[in-house]
Design an enzyme around this catalytic site. Structure first.
Site, PDB file in Angstrom:
ATOM      1  N   ARG A  12       0.705  -1.499  -0.127  1.00  0.00           N
ATOM      2  CA  ARG A  12       0.510  -0.724  -0.260  1.00  0.00           C
ATOM      3  C   ARG A  12       0.905   0.840   0.229  1.00  0.00           C
ATOM      4  O   ARG A  12       1.207   1.473  -1.370  1.00  0.00           O
ATOM      5  CB  ARG A  12      -1.002  -0.214   1.081  1.00  0.00           C
ATOM      6  CG  ARG A  12      -2.342   0.995   0.923  1.00  0.00           C
ATOM      7  CD  ARG A  12      -1.339   2.260   1.250  1.00  0.00           C
ATOM      8  NE  ARG A  12      -1.446   2.620   2.859  1.00  0.00           N
ATOM      9  CZ  ARG A  12      -0.181   3.751   3.229  1.00  0.00           C
ATOM     10  NH1 ARG A  12      -0.387   4.901   2.974  1.00  0.00           N
ATOM     11  NH2 ARG A  12      -0.257   3.560   4.150  1.00  0.00           N
ATOM     12  N   ASP A  13       1.538   1.737   0.928  1.00  0.00           N
ATOM     13  CA  ASP A  13       1.610   2.875   1.117  1.00  0.00           C
ATOM     14  C   ASP A  13       3.555   2.868  -0.144  1.00  0.00           C
ATOM     15  O   ASP A  13       3.622   3.470  -0.247  1.00  0.00           O
ATOM     16  CB  ASP A  13       2.592   2.507   2.433  1.00  0.00           C
ATOM     17  CG  ASP A  13       2.842   4.418   2.948  1.00  0.00           C
ATOM     18  OD1 ASP A  13       2.798   5.439   2.098  1.00  0.00           O
ATOM     19  OD2 ASP A  13       3.403   4.639   4.153  1.00  0.00           O
ATOM     20  N   HIS A 206       9.130   7.191   7.794  1.00  0.00           N
ATOM     21  CA  HIS A 206       9.809   7.042   6.342  1.00  0.00           C
ATOM     22  C   HIS A 206      11.414   6.923   6.910  1.00  0.00           C
ATOM     23  O   HIS A 206      11.663   8.128   8.052  1.00  0.00           O
ATOM     24  CB  HIS A 206       9.414   7.863   5.807  1.00  0.00           C
ATOM     25  CG  HIS A 206       7.759   7.352   5.075  1.00  0.00           C
ATOM     26  ND1 HIS A 206       7.412   7.091   3.517  1.00  0.00           N
ATOM     27  CD2 HIS A 206       6.452   7.453   5.619  1.00  0.00           C
ATOM     28  CE1 HIS A 206       5.949   7.164   3.943  1.00  0.00           C
ATOM     29  NE2 HIS A 206       5.928   7.224   4.952  1.00  0.00           N
ATOM     30  N   CYS A 237       5.072   8.827  -0.489  1.00  0.00           N
ATOM     31  CA  CYS A 237       3.470   9.257  -0.169  1.00  0.00           C
ATOM     32  C   CYS A 237       3.201  10.852  -1.138  1.00  0.00           C
ATOM     33  O   CYS A 237       3.777  11.695  -1.622  1.00  0.00           O
ATOM     34  CB  CYS A 237       3.051  10.349   1.308  1.00  0.00           C
ATOM     35  SG  CYS A 237       2.070  10.678   1.459  1.00  0.00           S
TER      36      CYS A 237
END
Ligand code: HMG
Ligand code: MG
Length: 285
Positions: A12-13, A206, A237
């Protein structure tokens, strides 16, 4: 020695930020490889607007195509009731709502204020509770926002407290930009842990400045035992310009092994998944 959970967010990320559309079959293969590593929590996709994040438009296809391993929880992001309904239909085992500790990021990411985002999450929590689906919460921008600058720990505490009060079983603290320093994380957790408890908090770092592992070490000292990571260090992101990937799952695994913490993850199987992640995103490995 402690038991530490690695919460895999790569599918996902990691993938949400890829400019090139990754075919659903490649994503499914990635999740299947991750399911064979011993990871017990995998964030597979997100049910968000395809206009906002085209890479996640195949969320139902991906969740529908994976081979579900026993004991693994397959998670999806759901920003509103529409997303929750779709995630439920696709048999997500758990969902996550995602708030921000900064107004600027909330507007860019969710098109609404922090308070409005919490209002949209309330029906998600209600529907999830009725269906017996666990809900995780995220707070983004825990020390810094790409639009508003530094973020006060007190605001993070308020949003995290609200998410837990709404019924989230855990709040993941997102260093969205990857600019958090060990000193900043120390200040934040010194405020949050005494009130909220370490068992209900996770770290989501991150690795833009290569401080993620140091930040995880600080969080371990404060008693946190759940850390989000992305296989191969994929990610970023779309609404945080300059943000690099999540800390790599392989790097967190190595850190935990060095510190003598138990994760249940097999490094060789993880390496296989990392090689596939690199191949489908066109990176060297
Ligand atoms: P909006 O435009 O304000 O929504 O977006 P709306 O309610 O006005 O609806 C507009 C259109 O979107 C409608 O379609 C809806 O059907 C559709 P139209 O009639 O125009 O064709 N829509 C949806 N479609 C699919 N799934 C849905 C959905 N909801 C509405 N769930 C919205 C609001 C929240 C939808 C939008 O802003 C959005 O999708 N944002 C997603 C942002 C995102 O995914 N960001 C990345 C994840 S967060 C992150 O990475 C941080 C994290 O990793 C932690 C950290 O690092 O800090 C978690
Ligand atoms: Mg993130």
């Amino acid at each position: 020695m402690a038991r530490v959970t690695l919460f895999e967010v790569g599918p996902r990320d990691g993938l949400q930020n890829e400019a090139r559309l990754v075919p659903a079959a490649d994503k499914i293969r990635l999740v299947d490889l991750l399911s064979a590593t011993g990871l017990r929590r995998i964030e597979v996709t997100s049910f968000v607007s395809p206009h906002w994040v085209p890479q996640m438009a195949d969320a139902a296809e991906v969740l529908g195509g994976i081979a579900r391993a026993p004991g693994v929880s397959y998670a999806a992001l759901t920003p509103n009731l529409q997303g929750f309904t779709a995630a439920r239909a696709a048999r997500a085992d758990e969902v996550a709502v995602f708030a921000s500790a900064s107004e600027g990021f909330s507007r860019k990411n969710l098109n609404c204020s922090i308070a409005e985002s919490l209002e949209r999450f309330a029906p998600v929590l209600a529907a999830a509770q009725a269906a017996g689906v666990p809900v995780r919460g995220y707070v983004s921008c825990i020390t810094e926002c790409p639009y508003d600058g530094p973020v006060a720990p007190e605001v993070v505490l308020t949003v995290a407290r609200d998410l837990l009060a709404m019924g989230c079983y855990e709040v993941s603290l997102g260093d969205t930009l990857g600019h958090a320093t060990p000193a900043g994380v120390e200040r934040l957790l010194a405020l949050l842990v005494p009130e909220l408890g370490a068992a209900r908090l996770a770290g989501h770092f991150h690795d833009t400045q290569a401080w993620a592992l140091d930040n995880i070490a600080v969080a371990l000292d404060h008693g946190l035992r759940v850390f989000d990571s992305s296989v191969g260090g994929m990610g970023g992101c779309p609404y945080a310009p300059g943000a690099k990937g999540n800390v790599a799952t392989e790097a967190v695994l190595t850190l935990m092994e060095r510190l003598g913490h138990e994760t249940g993850v097999d490094p060789a199987a993880l390496e296989k998944a990392a090689r596939h992640a690199a191949a489908i995103t066109g990176r060297d490995r």
